[in-house]
Motif scaffolding. Structure first.
Motif, PDB file in Angstrom:
ATOM      1  N   ILE A  95       3.331  -9.443   9.132  1.00  0.00           N
ATOM      2  CA  ILE A  95       4.254  -9.064  10.225  1.00  0.00           C
ATOM      3  C   ILE A  95       4.555 -10.290  11.088  1.00  0.00           C
ATOM      4  O   ILE A  95       3.629 -10.970  11.561  1.00  0.00           O
ATOM      5  N   ARG A 149      11.115  -3.362   7.572  1.00  0.00           N
ATOM      6  CA  ARG A 149      10.937  -4.080   6.312  1.00  0.00           C
ATOM      7  C   ARG A 149      11.662  -3.366   5.176  1.00  0.00           C
ATOM      8  O   ARG A 149      11.931  -2.160   5.260  1.00  0.00           O
ATOM      9  N   VAL A 194       0.871  -1.181   0.000  1.00  0.00           N
ATOM     10  CA  VAL A 194       0.000   0.000   0.000  1.00  0.00           C
ATOM     11  C   VAL A 194       0.906   1.228   0.000  1.00  0.00           C
ATOM     12  O   VAL A 194       2.122   1.096   0.168  1.00  0.00           O
ATOM     13  N   TYR A 195       0.344   2.415  -0.175  1.00  0.00           N
ATOM     14  CA  TYR A 195       1.167   3.635  -0.100  1.00  0.00           C
ATOM     15  C   TYR A 195       1.503   3.941   1.360  1.00  0.00           C
ATOM     16  O   TYR A 195       0.677   3.761   2.260  1.00  0.00           O
ATOM     17  N   GLY A 196       2.739   4.422   1.579  1.00  0.00           N
ATOM     18  CA  GLY A 196       3.169   4.775   2.919  1.00  0.00           C
ATOM     19  C   GLY A 196       3.300   6.283   3.079  1.00  0.00           C
ATOM     20  O   GLY A 196       3.477   7.016   2.100  1.00  0.00           O
ATOM     21  N   ARG A 253      -3.370   9.254  14.595  1.00  0.00           N
ATOM     22  CA  ARG A 253      -3.046   7.935  15.170  1.00  0.00           C
ATOM     23  C   ARG A 253      -2.531   8.096  16.592  1.00  0.00           C
ATOM     24  O   ARG A 253      -1.684   8.951  16.848  1.00  0.00           O
ATOM     25  N   ARG A 294       0.407 -10.143  11.929  1.00  0.00           N
ATOM     26  CA  ARG A 294      -0.564  -9.671  10.934  1.00  0.00           C
ATOM     27  C   ARG A 294      -0.430 -10.543   9.684  1.00  0.00           C
ATOM     28  O   ARG A 294       0.660 -10.623   9.122  1.00  0.00           O
ATOM     29  N   THR A 297      10.907  -2.839  21.135  1.00  0.00           N
ATOM     30  CA  THR A 297      11.076  -3.601  19.891  1.00  0.00           C
ATOM     31  C   THR A 297      10.912  -2.646  18.708  1.00  0.00           C
ATOM     32  O   THR A 297      10.364  -1.552  18.858  1.00  0.00           O
ATOM     33  N   VAL A 298      11.391  -3.099  17.533  1.00  0.00           N
ATOM     34  CA  VAL A 298      11.246  -2.266  16.331  1.00  0.00           C
ATOM     35  C   VAL A 298      10.849  -3.157  15.151  1.00  0.00           C
ATOM     36  O   VAL A 298      11.358  -4.272  15.016  1.00  0.00           O
ATOM     37  N   ALA A 299       9.916  -2.655  14.345  1.00  0.00           N
ATOM     38  CA  ALA A 299       9.468  -3.393  13.152  1.00  0.00           C
ATOM     39  C   ALA A 299      10.221  -2.847  11.937  1.00  0.00           C
ATOM     40  O   ALA A 299      10.342  -1.633  11.772  1.00  0.00           O
ATOM     41  N   VAL A 309       9.803  -8.038  13.416  1.00  0.00           N
ATOM     42  CA  VAL A 309       9.917  -7.280  14.673  1.00  0.00           C
ATOM     43  C   VAL A 309      11.075  -7.851  15.484  1.00  0.00           C
ATOM     44  O   VAL A 309      11.133  -9.063  15.732  1.00  0.00           O
ATOM     45  N   SER A 313       1.831  -5.552   4.576  1.00  0.00           N
ATOM     46  CA  SER A 313       2.791  -6.649   4.720  1.00  0.00           C
ATOM     47  C   SER A 313       2.419  -7.616   5.845  1.00  0.00           C
ATOM     48  O   SER A 313       1.778  -7.245   6.825  1.00  0.00           O
ATOM     49  N   THR A 328       7.372  -7.876   7.142  1.00  0.00           N
ATOM     50  CA  THR A 328       7.918  -7.012   8.200  1.00  0.00           C
ATOM     51  C   THR A 328       8.342  -7.890   9.364  1.00  0.00           C
ATOM     52  O   THR A 328       7.606  -8.801   9.755  1.00  0.00           O
ATOM     53  N   PRO A 348       3.064   1.735  17.196  1.00  0.00           N
ATOM     54  CA  PRO A 348       4.392   1.861  16.593  1.00  0.00           C
ATOM     55  C   PRO A 348       4.393   1.857  15.065  1.00  0.00           C
ATOM     56  O   PRO A 348       3.454   1.375  14.431  1.00  0.00           O
ATOM     57  N   LEU A 349       5.474   2.398  14.496  1.00  0.00           N
ATOM     58  CA  LEU A 349       5.623   2.510  13.036  1.00  0.00           C
ATOM     59  C   LEU A 349       6.671   1.519  12.533  1.00  0.00           C
ATOM     60  O   LEU A 349       7.539   1.091  13.295  1.00  0.00           O
TER      61      LEU A 349
END
Ligand code: TXA
Ligand code: MG
Length: 363
Positions: free
Chosen positions: A192, A129, A33-35, A55, A205, A125-127, A108, A190, A106, A60-61
């Motif tokens: 996850i 991709r 999708v568009y980010g 949001r 996800r 934590t950090v995601a 994590v 994506s 993605t 988290p992003l």
């Protein structure tokens, strides 16, 4: 996909890079999708994303990274690149990365201490991709850093799969630079996978890349959250905003119907006599033996192949939402893991749909 690159010249991408360096926001295409992108090292820019989307700041992003060029099919060494963002990158993680990056997956990890908690919603934590869309890749390569990018929609709403969707989403609210890469190929966000607990890979996800595909390509078993003991999961913070019951939602009420049961789905809406859009499988010639009063319905064909369905799902929801129907009905996706991503999005879209959806979503 190389033709997509030609939709934006190098000069435009250079301008986008400068906008990110200056702390601005840039919407860009990915294969999913568009980010809505911002510099992952700039707390002020990150704040602008949360404000623009409406949001909550504890959601988290994802950090998007450039995939280095592969020479002669040699495997890229991701270890030094990830070292700037993540800790404890396991052998299993590298197997997933080598099999699926760049692409709609993605991961994590435990975060490196330099990663801003503004982007992780306060979590440790950090995601991450690496998107495969050529414009996303060119932008990231030239930017030479991480770009945080949630889907470029208002919180809880349908994700955008074209540049004009993004424009429509923020019209009049935000002066936004939008890179146009045409329609997104995958069409849903994506997959996850959480690798931060160390031993188990957990699906947070569902998306185009399924646990079976991961297992068959890498031998890594992916667990569903339900497979993992409650005390191994931290439920205190929302890990995935899409895991809220209501999300991806149109303003028009949306419901699913079981095969041949359109009238059952309608029983919830006794006052609706007309203006019902009914999505039907392209493999079916008609709705079957429901005996519905056809003048009140209009059929819209949807693909019976899961990837094609995903690719057009948000496009159909947005288009139908703008056509002024009183109700939209979609067929329940069939059983099968390849349908899990769209089933997940459709169920949440139903729950959040309708004129008062925003009040559901913020809960
Ligand atoms: O396909 C995608 O992933 C798109 C494109 C633009 O890359 N992005 C996207 O971002 O879907 P967003 O923000 O709409 O959804 C990202 C999801 C959120 O639901 C968030 O909760 C989850 O990723 N997430 C981010 N960081 C996380 C973390 N540290 N732990 C668990 N979940 C995380
Ligand atoms: Mg989103």
């Amino acid at each position: 996909m190389s033709s997509d690159s030609s939709l934006q010249s190098s000069a435009v991408i250079n301008e986008a890079v400068q906008t990110l360096r200056d702390g601005g926001l840039v919407a860009f295409p990915t294969e999913t999708v568009y980010g809505l992108g911002a510099d992952a090292k700039n707390a002020e820019a990150i704040k602008k994303i949360f404000t623009a989307k409406g949001r909550p700041s504890n959601h988290p992003l994802i950090v998007h990274l450039a995939a280095p060029d592969r020479f002669d099919q040699a495997q890229v060494d991701w270890v030094p690149i990830l070292a700037n963002w993540a800790r404890d990158v396991s052998e299993e993680a590298l197997k997933l990365i080598n099999a699926f990056w760049p692409g709609p997956l993605t991961l994590v990890f435990k975060k490196d201490k330099s990663v801003l908690t503004d982007l992780t919603g306060g979590q440790d934590t950090v995601a991450i991709r690496a998107p495969s869309h050529p414009i996303a890749q060119e932008l990231l390569r030239k930017f030479k850093g991480g770009v945080v990018a949630p889907s470029a929609n208002r919180f809880g709403k349908v994700s955008p799969t074209s540049a004009s969707d993004v424009r429509h989403e923020f019209e009049g609210m935000l002066d936004l630079m939008i890179l146009d890469g045409g329609d997104c190929e995958v069409g849903i966000e994506s997959t996850i996978i959480d690798l931060s607990s160390g031993d188990k890979a957990i699906l947070l996800r569902p998306g185009a890349i399924t646990p079976s595909e991961i297992f068959s390509k890498t031998g890594v078993k992916v667990y569903l959250p339900g497979d993992v003991k409650a005390n191994e999961l931290t439920e205190d913070l929302p890990k995935v905003s899409g895991s809220l019951k209501a999300h991806y939602a149109p303003t028009t009420p949306l419901r699913l119907y079981a095969p041949g049961r359109v009238l059952d789905a309608l029983s919830e809406f006794p006052d609706i006599k007309s203006r019902v859009a009914v999505a039907v499988w392209d493999s079916d010639s008609c709705l079957g033996d429901d005996g519905h009063p056809s003048a009140h319905f209009e059929e819209v064909e949807v693909p019976s192949d899961s990837a094609a369905f995903a690719s057009r799902l948000y496009r159909s929801l947005r288009d139908l939402d703008q056509q002024g129907w009183d109700l939209i009905l979609f067929p329940e996706p069939p059983a099968g893991e390849e349908w899990d991503g769209v089933r997940d999005r459709l169920q949440r879209a139903c729950f959040g749909s309708g004129p008062s959806s925003s009040s559901h979503v913020s809960n």
